[in-house]
Design a protein around this motif. Structure first.
Motif, short mmCIF file in Angstrom:
data_model
loop_
_atom_site.label_atom_id
_atom_site.label_comp_id
_atom_site.label_asym_id
_atom_site.label_seq_id
_atom_site.Cartn_x
_atom_site.Cartn_y
_atom_site.Cartn_z
N ASP A 112 -12.18 40.70 32.76
CA ASP A 112 -12.09 41.04 33.76
C ASP A 112 -11.98 40.71 35.33
N GLY A 113 -10.78 41.10 35.20
CA GLY A 113 -9.45 40.20 36.00
C GLY A 113 -8.84 41.74 36.77
N LYS A 358 -12.34 24.47 42.78
CA LYS A 358 -12.78 23.95 41.64
C LYS A 358 -11.03 24.10 41.07
N ILE A 359 -9.98 24.82 41.23
CA ILE A 359 -8.96 24.68 40.57
C ILE A 359 -8.67 23.19 40.43
N LEU A 360 -8.83 22.49 41.11
CA LEU A 360 -8.19 21.15 41.28
C LEU A 360 -8.97 20.03 40.08
N GLU A 361 -10.40 20.66 40.53
CA GLU A 361 -11.75 19.98 39.38
C GLU A 361 -11.11 19.99 37.45
N VAL A 362 -10.79 21.58 37.59
CA VAL A 362 -10.53 22.23 36.36
C VAL A 362 -8.97 21.74 36.20
N LYS A 416 2.33 26.91 27.62
CA LYS A 416 0.82 27.24 26.63
C LYS A 416 -0.30 26.05 28.28
N ASN A 417 0.08 25.14 28.51
CA ASN A 417 -0.71 24.57 28.80
C ASN A 417 -1.30 25.08 30.15
N VAL A 418 -0.46 25.82 31.18
CA VAL A 418 -0.79 26.05 32.22
C VAL A 418 -2.22 27.43 32.03
N TYR A 419 -1.33 27.92 30.65
CA TYR A 419 -3.20 29.05 30.41
C TYR A 419 -4.12 29.08 29.80
N LYS A 420 -4.15 27.57 30.01
CA LYS A 420 -5.71 26.96 29.02
C LYS A 420 -5.50 26.86 29.82
N VAL A 421 -5.42 25.83 31.45
CA VAL A 421 -6.09 25.81 32.56
C VAL A 421 -6.38 27.17 33.54
N ILE A 422 -5.54 27.67 33.57
CA ILE A 422 -6.06 29.58 33.84
C ILE A 422 -7.02 30.26 32.96
N LYS A 423 -7.47 30.27 31.83
CA LYS A 423 -8.54 30.43 30.83
C LYS A 423 -9.79 29.65 31.95
N GLN A 424 -9.97 28.42 31.44
CA GLN A 424 -10.53 27.63 32.39
C GLN A 424 -11.13 28.28 34.01
N ILE A 425 -10.53 28.28 34.62
CA ILE A 425 -10.89 28.92 35.72
C ILE A 425 -11.48 30.23 36.03
N GLU A 428 -15.17 28.96 34.75
CA GLU A 428 -15.93 28.00 35.82
C GLU A 428 -15.95 29.26 36.98
N MET A 429 -15.41 30.48 37.21
CA MET A 429 -15.57 31.21 38.46
C MET A 429 -16.26 32.43 38.32
N GLU A 430 -16.71 32.16 36.83
CA GLU A 430 -17.42 32.96 36.43
C GLU A 430 -18.94 32.79 36.58
#
Length: 431
Positions: A112-113, A358-362, A416-425, A428-430
């Protein structure tokens, strides 16, 4: 799903997406949104917004869907060499096809974005400047950055400068000057912001140098590809008493056997101006470790009315940008040019807030070296921050090298690395 990002990228790369080409990708996204049960809204400037019917999205994801093409109607042919993707004799379009691929992948996973695909970023951030679609999210994650581990929280502002010299006259060829065609092609090219400090040759500057050194009279000149690119290809026709000498190994000089009793020549000050112009970096920002102010001669062309030159000026500071604009206008007018400006976009002042923190933390969970940065390029983020002052914005992306050039490449592992970060963001934001 990160394994499918590359397949999505390959699929959308086959869709014509040069700047000013809209309908093929709009059609693709409308069909995809229908299949995935998302709304798909399109405004009159060809921006696309996809979201769920009753969306409660906290984050808007944003990428531009147009790509830089060094030839008309180019559709890149992807070449894969182990971890690296390039294209066969063209730009790759990873800028910003990878960002679009991330967003499509998130849609396929039913996140949901708000997924905003903007048009014509590469020719003046046109879509972003004229956006007329309902954004309700509190945060925006732009996916147009080009260095894994860097979280962009600020960028340069810019303005496009257009100069026209209409001084053209027909003179008798009393000195029996010979005609020559001078062309230069297939230079490295690059982005006139992030690559401006890399000593990449500028085709317009090189050809002007050759013309100046043989005291040539300019009859015709055309070259450059995009307002935000370091020019790769230029061709000129001149009249000269001596044979011109190439100023670069990629330059070709051919004598035209036909003679002319009269010559239709442009103002000598045009070549003087290009040769004298201080192209490239004007100042560095030592605190941010980035170029502070720069300017690039990007395009030159002739028509029946005269010669037109297009330049792109950038600065990390809005006052410095204003000063550079007025200095350049004054200089060009001294060489008999009429000058106008447009396409101005503001600098995005670095902003550290709960979203960027939060992004930096993730990110640090995946990459301990992750950091907050600012870049010397115009990101659409600056416009969105101006339009929606309440929204918190950051930009990330995979490692893309040599964007806007034939050498453009992207690392599959980085994607692929960045996509993992995006999903974790998102996770965390939800919370």
């Amino acid at each position: 799903m990160e394994n499918n990002i590359i397949e999505i990228f390959k699929e959308i790369t086959s869709i014509p997406r040069c700047s000013n080409t809209h309908q093929p990708f709009i059609h693709y996204m409308k069909q995809l949104a229908q299949e995935l049960n998302y709304l798909c809204l399109v405004d009159e400037y060809n921006n696309i917004l996809c979201k769920k019917v009753n969306s409660k999205a906290k984050i808007a994801f944003q990428s531009h869907y147009d790509i830089v093409c060094l030839s008309d109607d180019c559709v890149p042919e992807i070449v894969q060499n182990e971890d690296i993707l390039t294209a066969l004799d063209s730009t790759l379009g990873s800028d910003n096809g990878i960002g679009c691929s991330y967003m499509i992948a998130l849609m396929c996973e039913k996140y949901d974005g708000e997924f905003l695909f903007t048009s014509d970023e590469e020719i003046g951030l046109i879509g972003a400047n004229n956006l007329d679609l309902p954004l309700n999210a509190t945060y925006m994650l732009n996916l147009d950055s080009e260095e894994e581990g860097e979280i962009c929280i600020g960028c340069a502002g810019g303005v496009d400068i257009f100069a026209t010299n209409t001084n053209k006259k027909i003179i008798p060829n009393v000195d029996n000057l010979d005609l020559y065609e001078i062309s230069i092609s297939k230079l490295q090219g690059g982005h006139s912001g992030v690559d401006i400090d890399k000593d990449i040759p500028n085709a317009i500057k090189l050809i002007a140098k050759t013309i100046k050194e043989c005291n040539g009279k300019l009859l015709d000149i055309n070259g450059g590809e995009r307002i935000n690119s370091i020019p790769v290809n230029v061709k000129a026709i001149i009249a000269s008493a001596i044979t011109p000498i190439a100023s670069h190994e990629n330059m070709l000089i051919e004598k035209i056997e036909a003679k002319s009793e009269h010559l239709n020549v442009f103002d000598d000050k045009v070549i003087d101006c290009i040769c004298d112009f201080q192209n490239g970096v004007r100042a560095m920002n030592e605190e941010l470790k980035v170029v502070q102010t720069s300017i690039n001669i990007a395009i030159i062309k002739t028509d029946i009315n005269g010669i037109k030159i297009e330049l792109s000026a950038r600065s990390m500071d809005n006052e410095d940008l204003k000063d550079l604009k007025f200095e350049t206008i004054k200089e060009l007018r001294n060489y008999n040019f009429d000058v106008t400006t447009k396409g101005k976009y503001p600098a995005w002042k670095p902003d550290i807030n709960e979203f960027t923190s939060k992004i930096l933390e993730v990110y640090k969970e995946f990459n301990p070296n992750a950091s907050l940065e600012a870049i010397h390029a115009g990101l659409e983020c600056a416009i969105f921050k101006d339009k929606y002052p309440h929204i918190k914005i950051a930009s990330i992306g995979p490692t893309i090298k040599f964007p806007h050039s034939r050498k453009e490449q992207v690392s599959i592992t980085s994607v692929k690395n960045v996509y993992k970060v995006i999903k974790q963001i998102l996770v965390e934001m939800e919370k």
